[in-house]
Motif scaffolding. Structure first.
Motif, PDB file in Angstrom:
ATOM      1  N   HIS A 128       0.867  -1.182   0.000  1.00  0.00           N
ATOM      2  CA  HIS A 128       0.000   0.000   0.000  1.00  0.00           C
ATOM      3  C   HIS A 128       0.898   1.224   0.000  1.00  0.00           C
ATOM      4  N   ARG A 129       0.566   2.198  -0.853  1.00  0.00           N
ATOM      5  CA  ARG A 129       1.394   3.401  -0.946  1.00  0.00           C
ATOM      6  C   ARG A 129       0.567   4.633  -0.575  1.00  0.00           C
ATOM      7  N   ILE A 130       1.029   5.311   0.466  1.00  0.00           N
ATOM      8  CA  ILE A 130       0.347   6.539   0.872  1.00  0.00           C
ATOM      9  C   ILE A 130       1.345   7.685   0.710  1.00  0.00           C
ATOM     10  N   ALA A 131       0.926   8.736   0.011  1.00  0.00           N
ATOM     11  CA  ALA A 131       1.848   9.866  -0.161  1.00  0.00           C
ATOM     12  C   ALA A 131       1.352  11.061   0.628  1.00  0.00           C
ATOM     13  N   SER A 132       2.289  11.884   1.042  1.00  0.00           N
ATOM     14  CA  SER A 132       1.914  13.127   1.709  1.00  0.00           C
ATOM     15  C   SER A 132       1.492  14.125   0.634  1.00  0.00           C
ATOM     16  N   ASP A 133       0.628  15.061   1.011  1.00  0.00           N
ATOM     17  CA  ASP A 133       0.177  16.044   0.021  1.00  0.00           C
ATOM     18  C   ASP A 133       1.125  17.249  -0.034  1.00  0.00           C
ATOM     19  N   ALA A 134       2.338  17.069   0.487  1.00  0.00           N
ATOM     20  CA  ALA A 134       3.317  18.169   0.512  1.00  0.00           C
ATOM     21  C   ALA A 134       3.472  18.751  -0.888  1.00  0.00           C
ATOM     22  N   ARG A 135       3.678  20.050  -0.942  1.00  0.00           N
ATOM     23  CA  ARG A 135       3.780  20.735  -2.235  1.00  0.00           C
ATOM     24  C   ARG A 135       4.993  20.230  -3.012  1.00  0.00           C
ATOM     25  N   GLY A 136       4.825  20.088  -4.315  1.00  0.00           N
ATOM     26  CA  GLY A 136       5.967  19.760  -5.159  1.00  0.00           C
ATOM     27  C   GLY A 136       6.375  18.303  -5.124  1.00  0.00           C
ATOM     28  N   ILE A 137       5.576  17.442  -4.487  1.00  0.00           N
ATOM     29  CA  ILE A 137       5.938  16.023  -4.440  1.00  0.00           C
ATOM     30  C   ILE A 137       5.861  15.437  -5.858  1.00  0.00           C
ATOM     31  N   LYS A 138       6.832  14.591  -6.188  1.00  0.00           N
ATOM     32  CA  LYS A 138       6.861  14.012  -7.537  1.00  0.00           C
ATOM     33  C   LYS A 138       6.957  12.503  -7.421  1.00  0.00           C
ATOM     34  N   ILE A 139       6.120  11.836  -8.206  1.00  0.00           N
ATOM     35  CA  ILE A 139       6.101  10.379  -8.177  1.00  0.00           C
ATOM     36  C   ILE A 139       6.106   9.873  -9.612  1.00  0.00           C
ATOM     37  N   ASP A 182      -2.351  13.183  -9.076  1.00  0.00           N
ATOM     38  CA  ASP A 182      -2.344  12.506 -10.375  1.00  0.00           C
ATOM     39  C   ASP A 182      -1.789  11.087 -10.266  1.00  0.00           C
ATOM     40  N   ALA A 183      -0.811  10.909  -9.388  1.00  0.00           N
ATOM     41  CA  ALA A 183      -0.243   9.567  -9.199  1.00  0.00           C
ATOM     42  C   ALA A 183      -1.322   8.633  -8.659  1.00  0.00           C
ATOM     43  N   GLN A 184      -2.181   9.182  -7.800  1.00  0.00           N
ATOM     44  CA  GLN A 184      -3.271   8.361  -7.255  1.00  0.00           C
ATOM     45  C   GLN A 184      -4.294   8.042  -8.355  1.00  0.00           C
ATOM     46  N   LYS A 185      -4.603   9.060  -9.165  1.00  0.00           N
ATOM     47  CA  LYS A 185      -5.563   8.861 -10.257  1.00  0.00           C
ATOM     48  C   LYS A 185      -5.055   7.775 -11.220  1.00  0.00           C
ATOM     49  N   THR A 186      -3.761   7.808 -11.496  1.00  0.00           N
ATOM     50  CA  THR A 186      -3.187   6.836 -12.425  1.00  0.00           C
ATOM     51  C   THR A 186      -3.105   5.448 -11.805  1.00  0.00           C
ATOM     52  N   GLY A 187      -3.134   5.384 -10.483  1.00  0.00           N
ATOM     53  CA  GLY A 187      -3.086   4.081  -9.824  1.00  0.00           C
ATOM     54  C   GLY A 187      -1.705   3.708  -9.312  1.00  0.00           C
ATOM     55  N   LEU A 188      -0.764   4.646  -9.366  1.00  0.00           N
ATOM     56  CA  LEU A 188       0.586   4.329  -8.881  1.00  0.00           C
ATOM     57  C   LEU A 188       0.632   4.329  -7.357  1.00  0.00           C
ATOM     58  N   ILE A 189      -0.207   5.167  -6.735  1.00  0.00           N
ATOM     59  CA  ILE A 189      -0.289   5.157  -5.277  1.00  0.00           C
ATOM     60  C   ILE A 189      -1.760   5.018  -4.877  1.00  0.00           C
ATOM     61  N   ASP A 190      -1.983   4.710  -3.585  1.00  0.00           N
ATOM     62  CA  ASP A 190      -3.350   4.400  -3.160  1.00  0.00           C
ATOM     63  C   ASP A 190      -4.042   5.534  -2.441  1.00  0.00           C
ATOM     64  N   ASP A 191      -3.261   6.387  -1.779  1.00  0.00           N
ATOM     65  CA  ASP A 191      -3.901   7.393  -0.940  1.00  0.00           C
ATOM     66  C   ASP A 191      -2.996   8.620  -0.793  1.00  0.00           C
ATOM     67  N   VAL A 192      -3.625   9.778  -0.560  1.00  0.00           N
ATOM     68  CA  VAL A 192      -2.861  11.000  -0.306  1.00  0.00           C
ATOM     69  C   VAL A 192      -3.391  11.599   0.989  1.00  0.00           C
ATOM     70  N   VAL A 193      -2.501  11.874   1.924  1.00  0.00           N
ATOM     71  CA  VAL A 193      -2.931  12.459   3.208  1.00  0.00           C
ATOM     72  C   VAL A 193      -2.019  13.625   3.562  1.00  0.00           C
ATOM     73  N   SER A 194      -2.379  14.369   4.596  1.00  0.00           N
ATOM     74  CA  SER A 194      -1.528  15.493   4.981  1.00  0.00           C
ATOM     75  C   SER A 194      -0.217  14.951   5.570  1.00  0.00           C
ATOM     76  N   ALA A 195       0.840  15.754   5.449  1.00  0.00           N
ATOM     77  CA  ALA A 195       2.176  15.281   5.838  1.00  0.00           C
ATOM     78  C   ALA A 195       2.200  14.794   7.290  1.00  0.00           C
ATOM     79  N   ASP A 196       1.525  15.518   8.185  1.00  0.00           N
ATOM     80  CA  ASP A 196       1.625  15.108   9.590  1.00  0.00           C
ATOM     81  C   ASP A 196       0.749  13.906   9.929  1.00  0.00           C
ATOM     82  N   GLY A 197      -0.125  13.530   8.994  1.00  0.00           N
ATOM     83  CA  GLY A 197      -0.963  12.355   9.256  1.00  0.00           C
ATOM     84  C   GLY A 197      -0.443  11.107   8.557  1.00  0.00           C
ATOM     85  N   LEU A 198       0.729  11.221   7.924  1.00  0.00           N
ATOM     86  CA  LEU A 198       1.221  10.140   7.060  1.00  0.00           C
ATOM     87  C   LEU A 198       1.462   8.831   7.825  1.00  0.00           C
TER      88      LEU A 198
END
Ligand code: NAD
Length: 756
Positions: A128-139, A182-198
């Motif tokens: 399972h891949r969860i990414a932070s919504d931090a600005r400028g994140i690239k996947i 967009d990474a979530q939309k494409t299916g590369l990751i599963d979820d996006v949350v705030s950085a402090d909730g990661l």
């Protein structure tokens, strides 16, 4: 065990957090430390799982990025002699990834920052891949842009996650770097949350999914869309090579082709270990070959040099700009105003008449409307950006600018007059920049009272799309002004190269040689369709006659005449190969200057789209009178098979184009106009479309690799085959240049500087 790279922490719920933090590097990469520590840590975790101590695993990073990917410093050194060791190393680390995804407890990647290439590949080996919504994140998997493929299981896993078509067309062959959403939309990751909730989100998922497994390890799994033998996919599969060729415009780039093969062959294999082994084989071929080296050099090291201020004088304090005075609100001025305002600067957009200044601002209004309609900006941001641009006719509005750029008509006398007016209005420490594309900066500086603070800031059209800016240092320009121009370029997020003053500077001078060589071919009687095919197969983003139409023949005539006069003045013999006659006929007899007028080497529809080459090239100008071997294949070929690959190519035409630009670059270097290879490489690729696979004009010379299609002169045996005839590197380039000189003219004679 060193445990250097992974910090090990188990909480009260038995959840192990592995925090990647390379002690010797600012970012985590797949270097020796990683290759050593990764299997050890996974083994240790496995033991913890087996003993019941560990109930789940979170993989995260202590750096600002998650994981940067492969170690490019190392990869660029790989040679075919390293193939065996590389294969072993890769397969070992893939075995570790496999061990991680089958470890028996849920594993989550908590992606706190950019996860690119190898970084994403590690994350793909979790459940399972969860990414932070931090600005400028690239996947993403950008390997293809460096001439490589994702060789850490990326091809295999993305195909198994998304299906062949989606994986190839959206992720693998584009190399696109996605934002988190967009990474979530494409299916590369599963979820996006705030950085402090990661980390909490990761833990929660582990607790809710104790039975987590990779989809391909679940009974009954099928690749989305099927395998290459599934009828629906089998029906469209044959079109994939053509789609990819179209994507790369027929350029001789081995990586997209290798990605396609690795993906298709891997999808036919049920066993994931076998599929990743196929991927390893193709990766090792690419990484030990010459194209990936060229691309790593240009797109990693050279780009870093230019963007990181490699040519900036070191001990000058950094300058921050607040307000740009843009004089001339035409095509260039309007667009420069836009990029400056977008970066947060105030801009005064000055023209002679208010309508002209307003029209200049309108350019920004239109771009912002488009951005708004596509959801790329907000009403608020857009309004603020537009409010920063003030159209004006009044020089007094420039009184508090810290930099001014002039982009009025290309005429020395007019520019001198305008500069006198600008200088009277601006503060005495304002940086003075001209966007001239051809006029020598030193000559323009004669019209200002502060020539030391005068510099060329040469943008490329369309400014909002073209990333490059060529900074031209006049004879008197001082270090402070050069540093300030580079700081300005960085602030507006463009990539600068630095050159000394000379006619046409670097980019305009060199591109002329490419266009000229193509027109020589036309004058020789080569079929124009063959010339264009050769340009495409060489890897140019636009073939030469099409490009010449876009740049316009009137301009070519003007520059040609100036160059000829300069050559004659320098006592050089001028051999124009019949180009002047072609240009004169096109302009004077047939009135076909180019795309703008709707008629040039091509015909154009009313909407401005190309409608085929003009028949008159054959009927009136006698093109097509000489036969070129294999021409038909070149014109009709799809590219992948013909370009430096299996089939015949028009190698002399292709190399005449590439050599003409590379040789002129060498002269520019010899004259001291260019001071670094990085500037040459980046300037040529990003400014004038020199093919990306070469790594740029200097890299092309230094890492020349004679194509198999170019037959050796009679009696010569290549060094690689036990003879003494050089075919690679600078020596190989020199030998081939001499052959071209003997066949096509002295202009291909390599300068002495290459023979030392
Ligand atoms: P343009 O003809 O579109 O615009 C020139 C503008 O300057 C016009 O709006 C004109 O009204 C204005 N102008 C003329 N005299 C003026 C004055 N005294 N005060 C204020 N404004 C004045 O030309 P362009 O294509 O934008 O080119 C401008 C400059 O940029 C030229 O030096 C050109 O060589 C250079 N350049 C052009 C390109 C390109 O692709 N067009 C690329 C790089 C550099």
């Amino acid at each position: 065990m060193s445990e250097n790279m992974f910090k090990w922490e188990i909480d009260g719920d038995g959840i192990l957090t592995l925090t990647m933090d390379d002690p010797n590097q600012p970012v985590n990469t797949m270097n020796q430390t990683f290759f050593q520590d990764f299997p050890e840590i996974v083994d240790k975790a496995k033991a913890g799982v087996e003993s019941g101590e560990i109930k789940g695993i979170i993989l995260t990073s202590a750096k600002s990025t998650f994981f940067a990917g492969g170690d490019i410093k190392n990869m660029i050194k790989s040679t075919p002699a390293d193939a065996e060791e590389l294969t072993k190393q890769l397969n070992d680390s893939k075995a570790t990834m496999r061990a991680l995804e089958t470890i028996g407890v849920p594993v989550v990647a908590a992606i706190n920052g950019a996860a690119l290439g190898g970084g994403l590949e590690i994350a793909l080996a979790t459940h399972h891949r969860i990414a932070s919504d931090a600005r400028g994140i690239k996947i993403g998997l950008p390997e293809v842009t460096l001439g490589l493929l994702p060789g850490g299981g990326g091809v295999t896993r993305v195909v198994r996650m998304l299906g062949l078509q989606e994986a190839l067309m959206k992720v693998l062959t584009t190399g696109r770097q996605f934002g988190a959403a967009d990474a979530q939309k494409t299916g590369l990751i599963d979820d996006v949350v705030s950085a402090d909730g990661l980390l909490d989100a990761a833990k929660k998922w582990i607790q809710e999914n104790p039975e987590a497994a990779q989809p391909w390890d679940v009974k009954g799994y099928k690749i989305p869309g099927g395998t290459p033998t599934t009828p629906a996919l089998a029906a469209i599969l044959p079109s994939f090579p053509a789609t990819i060729t179209k994507q790369i415009k027929g350029a001789p780039m081995p990586a997209p082709k290798a990605i396609l093969k690795a993906a298709v062959e891997g999808a036919q294999l049920k066993n994931i270990e076998e599929a990743t082994a196929v991927e390893t084989r193709y990766f090792v071929d690419l990484v030990t070959g010459s194209t990936s080296k060229n691309m790593m050099q240009a797109f990693f090291f050279d780009l870093q040099y230019c963007n990181g201020g490699g040519s900036r004088p070191k001990d000058v304090e950094k300058k921050q700009f607040k307000k740009l005075g843009m004089v001339g609100a035409g095509m260039m001025g309007a667009a420069i105003a836009y990029v400056a305002a977008k970066s947060g600067m105030e801009v005064v957009l000055k023209d002679i008449k208010q309508e002209a200044a307003d029209k200049g601002k309108d350019y920004s209004v239109k771009l912002e409307e488009k951005a708004l309609s596509r959801g790329k900006t907000t009403e608020e941001k857009s309004k603020a950006l537009l409010d920063r641009i003030k159209p004006s006719t009044d020089y007094s509005d420039l009184s508090d600018c810290d930099i001014v750029i002039e982009a009025v008509f290309e005429n020395t006398e007019l520019k001198h007059k305008v500069w006198a007016e600008i200088e009277a209005a601006v503060p005495s420490d304002c940086v003075l920049g001209s966007n001239t594309s051809t006029l020598p900066i030193t000559e323009l500086a004669e019209g200002v009272s502060r020539p030391k603070e005068f510099i060329g800031i040469h943008f490329f059209s369309p400014v909002d799309k073209m990333p490059l800016v060529e900074i031209i240092r006049g004879e008197q320009t001082n270090d402070e002004t050069l540093a300030a121009a580079l700081d300005f370029t960085k602030q507006i997020r463009k990539t600068p190269i630095v050159v000394n003053d000379s006619r046409g500077f670097y980019t305009s001078r060199v591109i002329g040689f490419f266009l000229n060589e193509a027109m020589r071919m036309l004058a020789e009687g080569v079929d124009p369709a063959v010339i264009e095919a050769a340009g495409r197969q060489a890897g140019y983003p636009a073939p030469p006659l099409q490009l010449q139409d876009e740049l316009n023949l009137k301009l070519a005539r003007k520059i040609g005449a100036e160059t000829k006069a300069a050559q004659e003045a320098a006592g050089e013999t001028v051999d124009d190969g019949g180009v002047t006659a072609i240009v004169d006929k096109m302009l004077d007899e047939y009135d076909r200057p180019g795309k703008l007028e709707g008629k040039g080497f091509y015909e154009y529809n009313e909407d401005g789209r190309r409608a085929g080459l003009w028949r008159g090239l054959w009927d009136k100008l006698g093109a097509g009178s000489v036969s070129v071997p294999d021409a038909e294949t070149a014109v009709s070929g799809t590219g992948l098979e013909t370009a430096h690959g299996d089939g015949p190519v028009l190698i002399d035409l292709i190399e005449r184009m590439l050599f003409s630009e590379a040789l002129e670059t060498q002269k520019v270097v010899d004259e001291g106009v260019l001071m670094s290879d990085a500037d040459a490489n980046i300037g040529s690729i990003m400014g004038i479309g020199f093919p990306a696979w070469t790594g740029g004009t200097r890299q092309y010379i230094k890492n020349y690799d004679r194509p198999a299609e170019a037959a050796l002169p009679k009696g010569k045996v290549a060094v690689a085959d036990g003879g003494d005839y050089p075919t690679t590197g600078i020596e190989g380039f020199v030998a081939r240049a001499e052959e071209l000189a003997a066949k096509y003219g002295e202009r291909f004679n390599p300068p002495a500087s290459l023979k030392n």
